[in-house]
Design a protein around this motif. Structure first.
Motif: not given
Ligand code: ZN
Ligand code: ZN
Length: 366
Positions: A25, A28, A43, A46, A48
């Motif tokens: 990711c 993060c 991800c 997180c 995303s």
């Molecule tokens: Zn992430």
């Protein structure tokens, strides 16, 4: 076609750039997997989303190159199920826990190489949750299944598995000759009673027939029954993007058990069947006495691609009933238990209806 031949060697270079950092990711640094719902990378931590940069479509390759060569499929491991023998390919970052085909956890990593890297891929569009809804709806529609199966069949171990397949294109010219027969009847009278006799008039046929084939699909794995892929087809193989490792993250792929040449032979046999059917369709006939077809296959090209299939099963009264779902359009095929009582009652009902119609017809005739 020569430019496309080069693309195979280019894949080797691309392979080196595909390392695990791609599935990290950017937000993060956590592990990202392919999300069928978004058709993006997602991800695990997180949540995303980020795009898979892939602007190229898979290319057709000249059939001359159809041998067991091509670039090695790196960044993957092969696992084998000790119970049913199925082999699966996983991204190196993933560990196999259960077998998609028999549901047992009897899987071990092997030293085997995954073979040739696919050239293209039809990514999953249906996610696992949608797949389980499709399977539930399908169970409800099985009218000959026991009521309890229709109402509450439990789906187990639904897994997204990429199935290896070859697609073939060909421009064919066939010359043919043969003999067909057309039936006709004559009536004559014996002691005032009409007697009808059937005769056949035979006639010779010959000619040429042109047929073009585009992306005829032949599966290269033995994990899924042969006609299953046909039942859940089509897959949009003509619009398939080039293979990228990201699509495999969170999924697995079956190893191929048939090489390109074997699949090409199978494909030609399929094409020949279709050509014969097309030729016969031109004529008004009842009997095929003989038909010889000589076919020339030209401009032959192929693609080696992965197509998305959800594999799962219902667990009903301690028996497993497998099902398969097209991971791109949701088309499904499967097995369900049969209720003998329901079949018997349906037969009885059909007999009653026929008897009823018979009596009604007699009544009206009087
Ligand atoms: Zn992430
Ligand atoms: Zn197994």
């Amino acid at each position: 076609m020569t430019s496309e031949n080069i693309s195979q060697t280019n894949l080797l270079y691309q392979d080196n750039s595909l390392d695990t950092s791609i599935s990290k990711c950017p937000n993060c640094g956590g592990e990202a997997v392919y999300s069928a719902k978004h058709q993006k990378m997602r991800c695990k931590y997180c949540k995303s989303l980020f795009e898979i940069e892939n602007y190229e479509k898979v290319k057709e390759n000249d059939i001359v190159d159809l041998i067991n060569k091509g670039s090695v499929w790196k960044d993957t491991n092969v696992y084998q199920c000790k119970s049913c023998g199925a082999k699966a390919i996983f991204s190196k970052q993933e560990v196999a826990h259960t077998c998609a085909f028999c549901g047992t956890s009897n899987v071990i990593k092997t030293e085997e190489l995954p073979g040739i890297k696919p050239q293209g891929i039809v990514p999953f569009k249906v996610d696992k949750h949608q797949a389980s809804i499709i399977a539930r709806k399908w169970a409800k529609k099985q009218i000959f299944a026991p009521n309890s199966f229709q109402k509450s069949a439990k789906t187990e171990n639904i897994k997204g598995v990429y199935n290896p397949a070859f697609t073939f294109d060909s421009v064919t010219v066939s010359s043919y000759n043969g003999t067909l027969g057309k039936n006709y009847t004559t009536t004559h009278y014996v002691k005032g009673r009409a007697v009808t006799t059937t005769h056949t008039k035979y006639f010779k046929i010959n000619g040429t027939h042109n047929a073009n084939f585009d992306d005829l699909i032949v599966q290269a794995s033995s994990n899924i029954p042969n006609n299953t892929l046909t039942k859940i087809s089509p897959f949009p193989t003509n619009d398939a993007p080039k293979y990228k490792a990201e699509y495999l993250h969170g999924y697995e792929a079956s190893t191929y058990s048939k090489d390109g040449n074997t699949c090409w032979q199978e494909s030609q046999a399929k094409m020949k069947q279709q050509i014969e059917a097309q030729i016969l369709k031109r004529y008004d006939y009842d009997i095929k006495a003989s038909l010889n077809v000589a076919t020339k296959f030209t401009k032959n090209t192929y693609k080696f691609i992965l197509v998305p299939v959800y594999v799962g099963h219902y667990n009903f009264k301690q028996k497993l009933y497998n099902f398969y779902i097209n991971g791109e359009n949701g088309k499904m095929t499967g097995k369900s238990p049969i209720s003998k009582i329901k079949v018997l009652l349906t037969c009885l009902a059909v007999i009653l209806i026929i008897v009823g119609i018979f009596f009604l017809a007699n009544l009206l005739a009087e």
